[in-house]
Design a protein around this motif. Structure first.
Motif, PDB file in Angstrom:
ATOM      1  N   MET A 156       0.818  -1.206   0.000  1.00  0.00           N
ATOM      2  CA  MET A 156       0.000   0.000   0.000  1.00  0.00           C
ATOM      3  C   MET A 156       0.854   1.258   0.000  1.00  0.00           C
ATOM      4  O   MET A 156       0.502   2.266  -0.633  1.00  0.00           O
ATOM      5  N   PHE A 157       1.982   1.210   0.674  1.00  0.00           N
ATOM      6  CA  PHE A 157       2.873   2.368   0.720  1.00  0.00           C
ATOM      7  C   PHE A 157       3.443   2.653  -0.666  1.00  0.00           C
ATOM      8  O   PHE A 157       3.498   3.816  -1.098  1.00  0.00           O
ATOM      9  N   VAL A 158       3.861   1.609  -1.377  1.00  0.00           N
ATOM     10  CA  VAL A 158       4.364   1.780  -2.743  1.00  0.00           C
ATOM     11  C   VAL A 158       3.291   2.390  -3.635  1.00  0.00           C
ATOM     12  O   VAL A 158       3.551   3.309  -4.425  1.00  0.00           O
ATOM     13  N   TRP A 159       2.072   1.880  -3.510  1.00  0.00           N
ATOM     14  CA  TRP A 159       0.964   2.394  -4.314  1.00  0.00           C
ATOM     15  C   TRP A 159       0.701   3.868  -4.001  1.00  0.00           C
ATOM     16  O   TRP A 159       0.557   4.701  -4.908  1.00  0.00           O
ATOM     17  N   ASN A 160       0.635   4.205  -2.725  1.00  0.00           N
ATOM     18  CA  ASN A 160       0.352   5.576  -2.324  1.00  0.00           C
ATOM     19  C   ASN A 160       1.426   6.546  -2.796  1.00  0.00           C
ATOM     20  O   ASN A 160       1.120   7.590  -3.384  1.00  0.00           O
ATOM     21  N   VAL A 161       2.675   6.202  -2.543  1.00  0.00           N
ATOM     22  CA  VAL A 161       3.762   7.126  -2.894  1.00  0.00           C
ATOM     23  C   VAL A 161       3.887   7.281  -4.405  1.00  0.00           C
ATOM     24  O   VAL A 161       4.053   8.387  -4.919  1.00  0.00           O
ATOM     25  N   SER A 162       3.792   6.172  -5.126  1.00  0.00           N
ATOM     26  CA  SER A 162       4.015   6.225  -6.572  1.00  0.00           C
ATOM     27  C   SER A 162       2.899   6.939  -7.329  1.00  0.00           C
ATOM     28  O   SER A 162       3.134   7.498  -8.405  1.00  0.00           O
ATOM     29  N   THR A 163       1.692   6.960  -6.773  1.00  0.00           N
ATOM     30  CA  THR A 163       0.570   7.586  -7.469  1.00  0.00           C
ATOM     31  C   THR A 163       0.239   8.990  -6.967  1.00  0.00           C
ATOM     32  O   THR A 163      -0.411   9.758  -7.682  1.00  0.00           O
ATOM     33  N   THR A 164       0.665   9.308  -5.752  1.00  0.00           N
ATOM     34  CA  THR A 164       0.313  10.628  -5.199  1.00  0.00           C
ATOM     35  C   THR A 164       1.538  11.381  -4.697  1.00  0.00           C
ATOM     36  O   THR A 164       1.430  12.213  -3.796  1.00  0.00           O
ATOM     37  N   TRP A 165       2.688  11.120  -5.286  1.00  0.00           N
ATOM     38  CA  TRP A 165       3.935  11.766  -4.873  1.00  0.00           C
ATOM     39  C   TRP A 165       3.858  13.286  -4.979  1.00  0.00           C
ATOM     40  O   TRP A 165       4.537  14.014  -4.258  1.00  0.00           O
ATOM     41  N   TRP A 166       3.000  13.777  -5.874  1.00  0.00           N
ATOM     42  CA  TRP A 166       2.924  15.201  -6.158  1.00  0.00           C
ATOM     43  C   TRP A 166       2.447  16.037  -4.981  1.00  0.00           C
ATOM     44  O   TRP A 166       2.659  17.257  -4.955  1.00  0.00           O
ATOM     45  N   ILE A 167       1.800  15.416  -3.985  1.00  0.00           N
ATOM     46  CA  ILE A 167       1.371  16.225  -2.836  1.00  0.00           C
ATOM     47  C   ILE A 167       2.569  16.674  -2.002  1.00  0.00           C
ATOM     48  O   ILE A 167       2.440  17.555  -1.160  1.00  0.00           O
ATOM     49  N   TRP A 168       3.728  16.070  -2.263  1.00  0.00           N
ATOM     50  CA  TRP A 168       4.960  16.499  -1.607  1.00  0.00           C
ATOM     51  C   TRP A 168       5.250  17.964  -1.926  1.00  0.00           C
ATOM     52  O   TRP A 168       5.839  18.684  -1.116  1.00  0.00           O
TER      53      TRP A 168
END
Length: 206
Positions: free
Chosen positions: A54-66
């Motif tokens: 789930m962490f891989v999925w979250n980071v890879s798809t929503t990295w832009w909120i960084w």
């Protein structure tokens, strides 16, 4: 091997997500995690591997909120990944109990439980608290293919989530059946059911 399976589901979900041209991968993305659940006996280990997925999925798809807030993004990645693990942990607990109580039908009932737990999680996550994060609702994966999901006017995006989960479960069941008994009558029935589940919503309900 277990870690690779967890990473595979996370990366397949990422590869299917908009704006990717590989949307169809969503229909197999959960298969490695379904395999992992059967392979890993200990709940804590399975929970940790699910969290990695789930962490891989979250980071890879929503990295832009960084770009908006580094600390906020980190908190969102960690919290959302954690919440997404609970339907799968519930499935693992329920599956073990159901297989003991109902040896012949327990697995099928467990799959129903998984779909129910995930849809319940998505509904709560979308509507009932301040931690709402709707972009990763499974049904949103078809955002670039609205022609596939005109029937959302009747079911909403949760109908898409159910479609995805059921398709993954059927594919995994086909793999299990083939490995256990080859091309049996059950295998053929599952194949027909899978094709119906996959094609009817996309072709005949639009």
């Amino acid at each position: 091997m277990n870690m690779f399976a967890a990473l595979a589901t996370g990366l397949l979900l990422f590869a299917a997500w908009p704006m990717s041209p590989f949307t169809l991968l969503i229909f197999v993305a959960w298969v490695p995690l379904l395999w992992l659940e059967e392979r890993v006996e200990k709940r804590r280990k399975f929970f940790a591997l699910t969290y990695l997925c789930m962490f891989v999925w979250n980071v890879s798809t929503t990295w832009w909120i960084w770009n908006a807030s580094a600390s906020g993004a980190t908190g969102a990645f960690l919290a959302n990944s954690l919440l997404m693990c609970f339907p799968w942990l519930g499935y693992k607990i329920a599956r073990r109990w159901l297989l003991k109580q109902y040896p012949s039908t327990g697995q099928s009932l467990a799959y129903i439980v998984l779909i129910a737990f995930w849809i319940c999680f998505e509904y709560i996550h979308l509507n009932d608290w301040g931690l709402s994060w709707p972009w990763l609702t499974l049904g949103n994966v078809f955002a670039t293919h609205p022609e596939w999901v005109q029937w959302y006017e009747y079911t909403g995006i949760m109908g898409g989530s159910c479609w995805i989960l059921l398709s993954n479960i059927l594919i995994y069941s086909l793999i299990r059946e083939h490995r256990q008994s080859g091309r049996s009558r059950t295998y053929f029935s599952l194949m027909v059911f899978f094709l119906a589940v996959l094609l009817i919503p996309a072709v005949f309900l639009n």
